[in-house]
Design a protein around this motif. Sequence first.
Motif, PDB file in Angstrom:
ATOM      1  N   ALA A  56      20.018  90.868  44.223  1.00 61.39           N
ATOM      2  CA  ALA A  56      18.685  91.059  44.793  1.00 61.39           C
ATOM      3  C   ALA A  56      17.773  90.007  44.184  1.00 61.39           C
ATOM      4  N   ASN A  57      16.546  89.985  44.631  1.00 60.31           N
ATOM      5  CA  ASN A  57      15.588  89.017  44.121  1.00 60.31           C
ATOM      6  C   ASN A  57      15.313  89.281  42.635  1.00 60.31           C
ATOM      7  N   GLY A  58      15.747  88.373  41.779  1.00 58.57           N
ATOM      8  CA  GLY A  58      15.547  88.506  40.345  1.00 58.57           C
ATOM      9  C   GLY A  58      16.523  89.438  39.655  1.00 58.57           C
ATOM     10  N   VAL A  59      17.511  89.943  40.392  1.00 54.36           N
ATOM     11  CA  VAL A  59      18.498  90.858  39.827  1.00 54.36           C
ATOM     12  C   VAL A  59      19.885  90.247  39.989  1.00 54.36           C
ATOM     13  N   GLU A  60      20.612  90.152  38.887  1.00 54.68           N
ATOM     14  CA  GLU A  60      21.962  89.599  38.952  1.00 54.68           C
ATOM     15  C   GLU A  60      22.861  90.340  37.978  1.00 54.68           C
ATOM     16  N   VAL A  61      24.131  90.351  38.309  1.00 52.43           N
ATOM     17  CA  VAL A  61      25.140  90.995  37.471  1.00 52.43           C
ATOM     18  C   VAL A  61      25.944  89.913  36.765  1.00 52.43           C
ATOM     19  N   SER A  62      26.040  90.033  35.445  1.00 53.79           N
ATOM     20  CA  SER A  62      26.825  89.073  34.661  1.00 53.79           C
ATOM     21  C   SER A  62      28.227  89.625  34.459  1.00 53.79           C
ATOM     22  N   ILE A  63      29.218  88.874  34.892  1.00 51.65           N
ATOM     23  CA  ILE A  63      30.617  89.264  34.698  1.00 51.65           C
ATOM     24  C   ILE A  63      31.173  88.419  33.562  1.00 51.65           C
ATOM     25  N   PHE A 200      29.011  96.412  33.467  1.00 55.45           N
ATOM     26  CA  PHE A 200      28.184  96.306  34.671  1.00 55.45           C
ATOM     27  C   PHE A 200      26.830  96.982  34.467  1.00 55.45           C
ATOM     28  N   LEU A 201      26.827  98.149  33.823  1.00 58.35           N
ATOM     29  CA  LEU A 201      25.581  98.882  33.602  1.00 58.35           C
ATOM     30  C   LEU A 201      24.621  98.069  32.744  1.00 58.35           C
ATOM     31  N   ALA A 202      25.134  97.459  31.674  1.00 62.41           N
ATOM     32  CA  ALA A 202      24.279  96.655  30.810  1.00 62.41           C
ATOM     33  C   ALA A 202      23.735  95.442  31.543  1.00 62.41           C
ATOM     34  N   SER A 203      24.586  94.818  32.354  1.00 60.17           N
ATOM     35  CA  SER A 203      24.157  93.635  33.095  1.00 60.17           C
ATOM     36  C   SER A 203      23.036  93.969  34.080  1.00 60.17           C
ATOM     37  N   ILE A 204      23.193  95.066  34.820  1.00 59.19           N
ATOM     38  CA  ILE A 204      22.170  95.472  35.790  1.00 59.19           C
ATOM     39  C   ILE A 204      20.897  95.911  35.077  1.00 59.19           C
ATOM     40  N   SER A 205      21.055  96.636  33.965  1.00 58.99           N
ATOM     41  CA  SER A 205      19.884  97.126  33.233  1.00 58.99           C
ATOM     42  C   SER A 205      19.052  95.987  32.667  1.00 58.99           C
ATOM     43  N   SER A 207      18.710  93.110  33.909  1.00 64.84           N
ATOM     44  CA  SER A 207      18.006  92.454  35.012  1.00 64.84           C
ATOM     45  C   SER A 207      16.870  93.303  35.578  1.00 64.84           C
ATOM     46  N   LEU A 208      17.052  94.635  35.590  1.00 60.60           N
ATOM     47  CA  LEU A 208      16.114  95.509  36.287  1.00 60.60           C
ATOM     48  C   LEU A 208      15.048  96.129  35.388  1.00 60.60           C
ATOM     49  N   ILE A 209      15.417  96.497  34.168  1.00 58.07           N
ATOM     50  CA  ILE A 209      14.525  97.293  33.321  1.00 58.07           C
ATOM     51  C   ILE A 209      13.777  96.380  32.347  1.00 58.07           C
ATOM     52  N   PRO A 210      12.449  96.386  32.369  1.00 58.10           N
ATOM     53  CA  PRO A 210      11.674  95.489  31.501  1.00 58.10           C
ATOM     54  C   PRO A 210      11.505  96.044  30.093  1.00 58.10           C
ATOM     55  N   LEU A 211      12.586  96.084  29.333  1.00 57.17           N
ATOM     56  CA  LEU A 211      12.537  96.542  27.955  1.00 57.17           C
ATOM     57  C   LEU A 211      12.806  95.388  27.003  1.00 57.17           C
ATOM     58  N   HIS A 212      12.495  95.615  25.741  1.00 59.39           N
ATOM     59  CA  HIS A 212      12.737  94.598  24.720  1.00 59.39           C
ATOM     60  C   HIS A 212      14.246  94.404  24.535  1.00 59.39           C
ATOM     61  N   PRO A 213      14.693  93.176  24.251  1.00 67.31           N
ATOM     62  CA  PRO A 213      16.127  92.944  24.045  1.00 67.31           C
ATOM     63  C   PRO A 213      16.739  93.831  22.968  1.00 67.31           C
ATOM     64  N   PRO A 234      26.735  90.965  28.137  1.00 68.99           N
ATOM     65  CA  PRO A 234      25.655  90.649  29.081  1.00 68.99           C
ATOM     66  C   PRO A 234      24.283  90.524  28.403  1.00 68.99           C
ATOM     67  N   THR A 235      24.054  91.314  27.350  1.00 68.15           N
ATOM     68  CA  THR A 235      22.772  91.238  26.638  1.00 68.15           C
ATOM     69  C   THR A 235      22.627  89.906  25.931  1.00 68.15           C
ATOM     70  N   LEU A 236      23.697  89.445  25.300  1.00 69.74           N
ATOM     71  CA  LEU A 236      23.655  88.137  24.634  1.00 69.74           C
ATOM     72  C   LEU A 236      23.504  87.007  25.640  1.00 69.74           C
ATOM     73  N   ALA A 237      24.148  87.165  26.812  1.00 70.54           N
ATOM     74  CA  ALA A 237      24.019  86.135  27.849  1.00 70.54           C
ATOM     75  C   ALA A 237      22.588  86.050  28.373  1.00 70.54           C
ATOM     76  N   ALA A 238      21.895  87.181  28.406  1.00 70.30           N
ATOM     77  CA  ALA A 238      20.526  87.192  28.917  1.00 70.30           C
ATOM     78  C   ALA A 238      19.516  86.707  27.883  1.00 70.30           C
ATOM     79  N   PHE A 239      19.812  86.917  26.588  1.00 66.75           N
ATOM     80  CA  PHE A 239      18.883  86.529  25.524  1.00 66.75           C
ATOM     81  C   PHE A 239      19.620  85.743  24.441  1.00 66.75           C
TER      82      PHE A 239
END
Length: 297
Positions: A56-63, A200-205, A207-213, A234-239
């Motif tokens: 989705a717009n601004g939402v991605e899943v990291s595999i 998958f849950l961590a990757s989607i979360s 992307s979707l939930i605006p919480l602190h890393p 996925p958390t390390l990949a995002a931050f």
Amino acid sequence: MFISKENKQNVEHIYREKTDRRILKKNPWRDYRLHGTVLILVIIAQIIGPKQIPIANGVEVSIMPLLYTMVLGLIFYLAKPITWIQRRQARIAEGAMMLFIGILIAKLAVASGQSIHLIFEMGPALLLQEFGHLATILIALPVALILGFKRECIGMTSSIGREPEVAVIVDKYGFNSAESRGIFALFIVGTIIGTVFISFLASISVSLIPLHPFAFAMASGVGSASMNAASLGPTLAAFPALETSIEAFAGFSNLLSFSIGIYIVIFIAVPLTEKLYSWLEPKIGRKAIVEEDGGDE
């Protein structure tokens, strides 16, 4: 000949030990075909690398590569032409995983030591997040009742079903109880697909939930080293800039889930599950999936 339940358990335990000894009779470290296959799977996974799939717009899943190796390993185990990966190799791999996961635990422990000042600054937040154990009750118990589970859902929904929680349920209700069947079913399912699901849950979360890393890092500490690693990726990949701090919070949170989470389960989660079950079962419970025996035949 009649065999009591207690004797049956002892017999099953003896045969399990004999089976394990027979499987591991040869030196497992000399099973070079198994180790070579694992090396090939790791190389393939690393070549593919992490992939981001936009949903989705601004939402991605990291595999992450961990998922590739798990799927490929399952295919190799089930594929009939591949005869060198059988039950014996699965038992060897199970023991090796528990051994090598210790390296990850040591790495997270070192990261926790490096960032100990941040952990102290978080204060009660790290302890309060252990009450997340209760979310499994409030969400999963009604669903289990609607699906037709009975007393099994007390074991299934009182926690995420890792080793300490399994010990609590078995000790309280007995090995042959419906509650123990529930916790063992959950443990098996969590072992098989838990790492895939939480990745998958961590990757989607993320992307979707605006919480602190750090919140996502603490949420990855569910009391399972493999699930901790799967959700940490996925958390390390995002931050990536916060790698050391995220590893510290994830490792310390996982440790707390083992040490403090068990008391949450004993004194709060299990009594709360019992109370909610007695209240909800007459209202939303359905016909049992497995009928209890009506008596001796």
